[in-house]
Design an enzyme around this catalytic site. Sequence first.
Site, PDB file in Angstrom:
ATOM      1  N   TYR A  21      -1.877  -1.274  11.085  1.00  0.00           N
ATOM      2  CA  TYR A  21      -2.137  -1.784   9.733  1.00  0.00           C
ATOM      3  C   TYR A  21      -1.002  -1.391   8.780  1.00  0.00           C
ATOM      4  O   TYR A  21      -0.429  -2.230   8.079  1.00  0.00           O
ATOM      5  CB  TYR A  21      -3.481  -1.253   9.201  1.00  0.00           C
ATOM      6  CG  TYR A  21      -3.585  -1.339   7.703  1.00  0.00           C
ATOM      7  CD1 TYR A  21      -3.862  -2.552   7.082  1.00  0.00           C
ATOM      8  CD2 TYR A  21      -3.340  -0.223   6.895  1.00  0.00           C
ATOM      9  CE1 TYR A  21      -3.909  -2.637   5.690  1.00  0.00           C
ATOM     10  CE2 TYR A  21      -3.388  -0.306   5.518  1.00  0.00           C
ATOM     11  CZ  TYR A  21      -3.672  -1.510   4.920  1.00  0.00           C
ATOM     12  OH  TYR A  21      -3.703  -1.585   3.560  1.00  0.00           O
ATOM     13  N   SER A  72       0.834  -1.199   0.000  1.00  0.00           N
ATOM     14  CA  SER A  72       0.000   0.000   0.000  1.00  0.00           C
ATOM     15  C   SER A  72       0.864   1.242   0.000  1.00  0.00           C
ATOM     16  O   SER A  72       1.975   1.249   0.556  1.00  0.00           O
ATOM     17  CB  SER A  72      -0.864  -0.028   1.272  1.00  0.00           C
ATOM     18  OG  SER A  72      -1.432   1.228   1.499  1.00  0.00           O
ATOM     19  N   LYS A  90       2.084  -3.654   6.639  1.00  0.00           N
ATOM     20  CA  LYS A  90       2.476  -3.613   5.216  1.00  0.00           C
ATOM     21  C   LYS A  90       3.993  -3.408   5.104  1.00  0.00           C
ATOM     22  O   LYS A  90       4.659  -4.042   4.283  1.00  0.00           O
ATOM     23  CB  LYS A  90       1.712  -2.519   4.476  1.00  0.00           C
ATOM     24  CG  LYS A  90       0.224  -2.802   4.307  1.00  0.00           C
ATOM     25  CD  LYS A  90      -0.028  -4.034   3.432  1.00  0.00           C
ATOM     26  CE  LYS A  90      -1.484  -4.434   3.363  1.00  0.00           C
ATOM     27  NZ  LYS A  90      -1.697  -5.776   2.807  1.00  0.00           N
TER      28      LYS A  90
HETATM   29  N1  UFG Z   1     -13.188  10.352   3.806  1.00  0.00           N
HETATM   30  C1  UFG Z   1     -14.202  11.189   4.214  1.00  0.00           C
HETATM   31  N2  UFG Z   1     -15.328  10.621   4.724  1.00  0.00           N
HETATM   32  C2  UFG Z   1     -15.490   9.268   4.843  1.00  0.00           C
HETATM   33  C3  UFG Z   1     -14.437   8.425   4.423  1.00  0.00           C
HETATM   34  C4  UFG Z   1     -13.295   8.999   3.914  1.00  0.00           C
HETATM   35  O1  UFG Z   1     -14.088  12.416   4.128  1.00  0.00           O
HETATM   36  O2  UFG Z   1     -16.519   8.836   5.326  1.00  0.00           O
HETATM   37  C5  UFG Z   1     -11.964  10.943   3.231  1.00  0.00           C
HETATM   38  C6  UFG Z   1     -10.722  10.641   4.046  1.00  0.00           C
HETATM   39  O3  UFG Z   1     -10.578  11.604   5.083  1.00  0.00           O
HETATM   40  C7  UFG Z   1      -9.636  10.700   2.996  1.00  0.00           C
HETATM   41  C8  UFG Z   1     -10.339  10.228   1.720  1.00  0.00           C
HETATM   42  O4  UFG Z   1     -11.730  10.368   1.973  1.00  0.00           O
HETATM   43  O5  UFG Z   1      -9.253  12.026   2.804  1.00  0.00           O
HETATM   44  C9  UFG Z   1     -10.049   8.770   1.400  1.00  0.00           C
HETATM   45  O6  UFG Z   1     -10.311   7.995   2.556  1.00  0.00           O
HETATM   46  P1  UFG Z   1     -10.399   6.406   2.521  1.00  0.00           P
HETATM   47  O7  UFG Z   1     -10.748   5.959   3.908  1.00  0.00           O
HETATM   48  O8  UFG Z   1     -11.279   5.957   1.421  1.00  0.00           O
HETATM   49  O9  UFG Z   1      -8.937   5.985   2.130  1.00  0.00           O
HETATM   50  P2  UFG Z   1      -7.555   6.303   2.863  1.00  0.00           P
HETATM   51  O10 UFG Z   1      -6.780   7.140   1.917  1.00  0.00           O
HETATM   52  O11 UFG Z   1      -7.727   6.809   4.225  1.00  0.00           O
HETATM   53  O12 UFG Z   1      -7.002   4.830   3.033  1.00  0.00           O
HETATM   54  C10 UFG Z   1      -6.582   4.120   1.936  1.00  0.00           C
HETATM   55  C11 UFG Z   1      -6.755   2.628   2.182  1.00  0.00           C
HETATM   56  C12 UFG Z   1      -5.843   2.179   3.271  1.00  0.00           C
HETATM   57  C13 UFG Z   1      -4.445   2.637   3.027  1.00  0.00           C
HETATM   58  C14 UFG Z   1      -4.402   4.115   2.781  1.00  0.00           C
HETATM   59  C15 UFG Z   1      -3.035   4.576   2.383  1.00  0.00           C
HETATM   60  O13 UFG Z   1      -8.084   2.343   2.549  1.00  0.00           O
HETATM   61  O14 UFG Z   1      -5.855   0.770   3.289  1.00  0.00           O
HETATM   62  O15 UFG Z   1      -5.265   4.440   1.712  1.00  0.00           O
HETATM   63  O16 UFG Z   1      -2.955   5.956   2.422  1.00  0.00           O
HETATM   64  F1  UFG Z   1      -3.654   2.374   4.086  1.00  0.00           F
END
Ligand code: UFG
Length: 339
Positions: A150, A125, A154
């Site tokens: 998590y 990741s 990785k």
């Molecule tokens: N977000 C919201 N509201 C929500 C969910 C997400 O505003 O309900 C925002 C988050 O703050 C972030 C973006 O949308 O800015 C993406 O969030 P995600 O949870 O979809 O994804 P992440 O980037 O946090 O996480 C992903 C993978 C992880 C990995 C990570 C690496 O899900 O497994 O990228 O940066 F570790």
Amino acid sequence: MKILVTGGTGYIGSHTTAELLKKGYDVVVVDNLNNSEEWILDRIEQVAGSRPYFSEIDCCNLSDLKKLFLLHSDIKAVIHFAAHKAVGESVSNPLGYYKNNLLSLVNILECMQETKVANIVFSSSCTVYGEPQYLPVDENHPVQKATSPYGNTKQICEQILQDAVASSNLKGIALRYFNPVGAHETALLGELPRGVPNNLVPFITQTAIGKRKELSIYGNDYDTPDGTCIRDYIHVVDLADAHVVAIERLLKNNNKTAYEVFNIGTGTGNSVLEAVNAFEKVSGQKLNYKFVPRRDGDITKVYADTTLANNELGWKAKHTLEEALASSWKWEKQLSSKK
Ligand code: UFG
């Protein structure tokens, strides 16, 4: 040619299994169904026209895994997806995450060494980069201290793989995914979050369909043009494709070194608000959302330099964010029509 796919009924695993079957590979899926459903196998068959072998096995169970490798003594390569993947859950249950994610990889590698299976592609990741020091992030960017158990699994798994490769005939590729989104064009395969989704896109589609009241956007005061975080959203079918290309690179001995790492993203960053607007455009749905404080541990912006994957793997993302969101919406509507 037989390929073992662990976590093959999961979100990325199911799409990859379907692509492998379509290309004529025999696929053995192992999954403990901890975060997926057995009927996904029927869907894979509908998409691919053939069915994978299936064993309900937990990769942490070494003796079950050994039996499987003996049963399928003609396995030529492994794609190892099976892992826990929720950042927040890993903070509250770190030992569960370390045990599951590390032990399953160690067990797989041990079975591969014993049965002389030489090729493995591992799900890593972009989380290994942490808050990037420069953008776009290339593979030479330093791996920074993980902000969650998590993320740490990785990093450690990459290290385990690298060490195992260095000490044996094993060849390994770690694919560092950016943010996987979207669903199969047929709407037969997609993401199946259990409970309240953590990730943005399933939360968007569940809100649009009426399963959730509103989307909370975590923070609009980031140092980005519209104040919301920026990510590189990669269509799951493009991601599945990258796995096929990576496994074929190993099978054909086209790898340059025994252990290789590739970023798998689109190369483009989009903000949360841009994703919301794109969803509204492709779905014709007005989305209920509000801004709430930042979520702990979120990175401000990250997107991939994909030059290495483009040049070395000959792989490039084909789908746009809009196409991905349209496919996620189609999948969500299909799911709700079944209930
Ligand atoms: N977000 C919201 N509201 C929500 C969910 C997400 O505003 O309900 C925002 C988050 O703050 C972030 C973006 O949308 O800015 C993406 O969030 P995600 O949870 O979809 O994804 P992440 O980037 O946090 O996480 C992903 C993978 C992880 C990995 C990570 C690496 O899900 O497994 O990228 O940066 F570790």
